[in-house]
Design a protein around this motif. Sequence first.
Motif, PDB file in Angstrom:
ATOM      1  N   LEU A  10     -12.302 -18.302 -26.510  1.00 43.84           N
ATOM      2  CA  LEU A  10     -11.116 -17.624 -26.417  1.00 43.84           C
ATOM      3  C   LEU A  10     -10.651 -17.147 -24.742  1.00 43.84           C
ATOM      4  CD1 LEU A  10     -11.196 -15.172 -29.547  1.00 43.84           C
ATOM      5  CD2 LEU A  10      -9.903 -17.010 -29.301  1.00 43.84           C
ATOM      6  N   LEU A  11     -11.663 -16.967 -24.170  1.00 43.59           N
ATOM      7  CA  LEU A  11     -11.663 -16.949 -23.093  1.00 43.59           C
ATOM      8  C   LEU A  11     -11.032 -18.185 -22.093  1.00 43.59           C
ATOM      9  CD1 LEU A  11     -13.036 -14.560 -20.306  1.00 43.59           C
ATOM     10  CD2 LEU A  11     -13.276 -17.078 -19.740  1.00 43.59           C
ATOM     11  N   LEU A  50     -11.119 -10.676 -16.852  1.00 44.46           N
ATOM     12  CA  LEU A  50     -10.097 -10.965 -16.632  1.00 44.46           C
ATOM     13  C   LEU A  50      -9.237  -9.707 -16.097  1.00 44.46           C
ATOM     14  CD1 LEU A  50      -9.351 -13.093 -19.948  1.00 44.46           C
ATOM     15  CD2 LEU A  50      -9.068 -13.922 -17.713  1.00 44.46           C
ATOM     16  N   VAL A  51      -8.198  -9.893 -15.389  1.00 44.41           N
ATOM     17  CA  VAL A  51      -7.139  -8.877 -14.985  1.00 44.41           C
ATOM     18  C   VAL A  51      -5.982  -9.567 -15.670  1.00 44.41           C
ATOM     19  CG1 VAL A  51      -6.103  -7.812 -13.281  1.00 44.41           C
ATOM     20  CG2 VAL A  51      -8.257  -8.627 -12.688  1.00 44.41           C
ATOM     21  N   ARG A  52      -5.504  -8.496 -16.534  1.00 39.74           N
ATOM     22  CA  ARG A  52      -4.559  -8.797 -17.534  1.00 39.74           C
ATOM     23  C   ARG A  52      -2.920  -8.116 -17.013  1.00 39.74           C
ATOM     24  NH1 ARG A  52      -7.422  -7.921 -23.082  1.00 39.74           N
ATOM     25  NH2 ARG A  52      -9.790  -8.290 -22.454  1.00 39.74           N
ATOM     26  N   SER A  53      -1.902  -8.896 -16.981  1.00 46.80           N
ATOM     27  CA  SER A  53      -0.622  -8.145 -16.629  1.00 46.80           C
ATOM     28  C   SER A  53       0.505  -8.731 -17.728  1.00 46.80           C
ATOM     29  CB  SER A  53      -0.084  -8.563 -15.259  1.00 46.80           C
ATOM     30  OG  SER A  53       0.147  -9.802 -15.217  1.00 46.80           O
ATOM     31  N   THR A  54       1.651  -8.342 -17.918  1.00 47.06           N
ATOM     32  CA  THR A  54       2.473  -8.750 -18.676  1.00 47.06           C
ATOM     33  C   THR A  54       2.971 -10.059 -18.305  1.00 47.06           C
ATOM     34  OG1 THR A  54       4.144  -7.822 -17.321  1.00 47.06           O
ATOM     35  CG2 THR A  54       3.337  -6.307 -19.210  1.00 47.06           C
ATOM     36  N   ARG A  55       2.573 -10.769 -17.176  1.00 45.58           N
ATOM     37  CA  ARG A  55       3.200 -11.942 -16.776  1.00 45.58           C
ATOM     38  C   ARG A  55       2.211 -13.063 -16.723  1.00 45.58           C
ATOM     39  NH1 ARG A  55       8.329 -12.023 -14.238  1.00 45.58           N
ATOM     40  NH2 ARG A  55       9.257 -10.022 -14.069  1.00 45.58           N
ATOM     41  N   LEU A  57      -2.382 -13.763 -16.277  1.00 41.77           N
ATOM     42  CA  LEU A  57      -4.014 -13.762 -16.285  1.00 41.77           C
ATOM     43  C   LEU A  57      -4.579 -13.983 -14.836  1.00 41.77           C
ATOM     44  CD1 LEU A  57      -5.118 -14.604 -19.869  1.00 41.77           C
ATOM     45  CD2 LEU A  57      -4.452 -12.645 -19.076  1.00 41.77           C
ATOM     46  N   ARG A  58      -5.374 -13.184 -14.364  1.00 40.64           N
ATOM     47  CA  ARG A  58      -6.071 -13.589 -13.290  1.00 40.64           C
ATOM     48  C   ARG A  58      -7.520 -13.483 -13.429  1.00 40.64           C
ATOM     49  NH1 ARG A  58      -7.970 -10.770  -8.923  1.00 40.64           N
ATOM     50  NH2 ARG A  58      -6.711  -8.829  -9.485  1.00 40.64           N
ATOM     51  N   LEU A  59      -8.236 -14.523 -13.316  1.00 40.31           N
ATOM     52  CA  LEU A  59      -9.789 -14.168 -13.231  1.00 40.31           C
ATOM     53  C   LEU A  59     -10.332 -13.377 -12.116  1.00 40.31           C
ATOM     54  CD1 LEU A  59     -10.885 -17.693 -14.349  1.00 40.31           C
ATOM     55  CD2 LEU A  59     -11.234 -16.059 -15.631  1.00 40.31           C
ATOM     56  N   THR A  60     -11.237 -12.545 -12.511  1.00 42.99           N
ATOM     57  CA  THR A  60     -12.164 -11.888 -11.304  1.00 42.99           C
ATOM     58  C   THR A  60     -13.094 -12.928 -10.743  1.00 42.99           C
ATOM     59  OG1 THR A  60     -13.795 -11.005 -12.807  1.00 42.99           O
ATOM     60  CG2 THR A  60     -11.934  -9.734 -12.502  1.00 42.99           C
ATOM     61  N   GLU A  61     -13.986 -12.489  -9.691  1.00 41.29           N
ATOM     62  CA  GLU A  61     -14.877 -13.294  -9.260  1.00 41.29           C
ATOM     63  C   GLU A  61     -15.872 -13.610 -10.419  1.00 41.29           C
ATOM     64  OE1 GLU A  61     -18.117 -13.525  -5.599  1.00 41.29           O
ATOM     65  OE2 GLU A  61     -16.592 -12.030  -5.759  1.00 41.29           O
ATOM     66  N   ALA A  62     -16.430 -12.737 -11.112  1.00 45.97           N
ATOM     67  CA  ALA A  62     -17.459 -12.932 -12.285  1.00 45.97           C
ATOM     68  C   ALA A  62     -16.638 -13.648 -13.183  1.00 45.97           C
ATOM     69  CB  ALA A  62     -17.659 -11.620 -12.887  1.00 45.97           C
ATOM     70  N   GLY A  63     -15.403 -13.621 -13.587  1.00 45.94           N
ATOM     71  CA  GLY A  63     -14.701 -14.332 -14.467  1.00 45.94           C
ATOM     72  C   GLY A  63     -14.920 -15.830 -14.208  1.00 45.94           C
TER      73      GLY A  63
END
Length: 301
Positions: A10-11, A50-55, A57-63
């Motif tokens: 899913l990720l 993941l850093v999630r927003s309404t617009r 997704l952004r992966l963190t460094e670990a992500g």
Amino acid sequence: MVNRSEGMALLVAAVDQGSLSGASRVSGISLASVSRHLSALEERLGTRLLVRSTRALRLTEAGQRYYAEAKRLLADIDELESSMQTDAAEPSGRLRVTAPTLYGRVHLQPLLAKFLMRHPNVTLDLHLLDRPVNLLEEGIDLAVLVGEQPSSSLVARRLGSIRWVLSASPDYLARRGTPASLHDLAQHDGLVYSHQANEEMWTLMQGGQPVIVRVPTRMRSNTVDGVVTAAAAGAGIVFAPAWAIADHVAAGRLVPLLPQAEPPPRPVFALMTHQRLMASKVRSLVEYLVGHLREKALNDL
């Protein structure tokens, strides 16, 4: 283990689709369930992926690290299941293929469409990219490479070869003159395919020997069609595959130059890992491409 693999899948789907709703759509489970699985995954790992927003997704460094490894592992699982088929079995499963943009559009897309019609249990992900790819990290089954065979652990199967030709528009030649020798190219505007090896230095032939010609660059493009289109519009001289300029030559928009300086044709390879080659679907595609591309007249103008 089932929950772990589901969260992993899913990720990857969320990142590939660009949203949790996209992951919900391709997985067939609810948006709320997708969110719960990803939250549980982050909680189990003890880090934010993941850093999630309404617009977006952004992966963190670990992500980013987790995503790359998860995609590889999921591809390995897919290939393991596929390789359990016998050689006589009908090829099935997802094929991930990459090729240079213009070559893929002109030569591969029509063939791949016919391949899918022949093998109804195969699905295809085609990525046309003008950049190097890492087959293992990006989960690619087969990559088409135009150029010299890479020195690596990859399996390479030759599909054919392609002529590279100098050309310019009649309008440009009327304004700037037609080069009669390689020396004359220094007085002209070069249109450079920026992902080509050596970029501003073209390897041409003189007296039967290869020579390097430095070209004054007027324009760079990361796609072949970008510089071919500019040449047809009168912007300068382009060094490009014969098939990329063939329609323009036939229509009178481009004129081939210095045929005596044309280098030997460049090879075209299908690249795979040893593991990918085990799969019936990959072997079937390679044999299909070899049979059709070797018959195809890629070198005629």
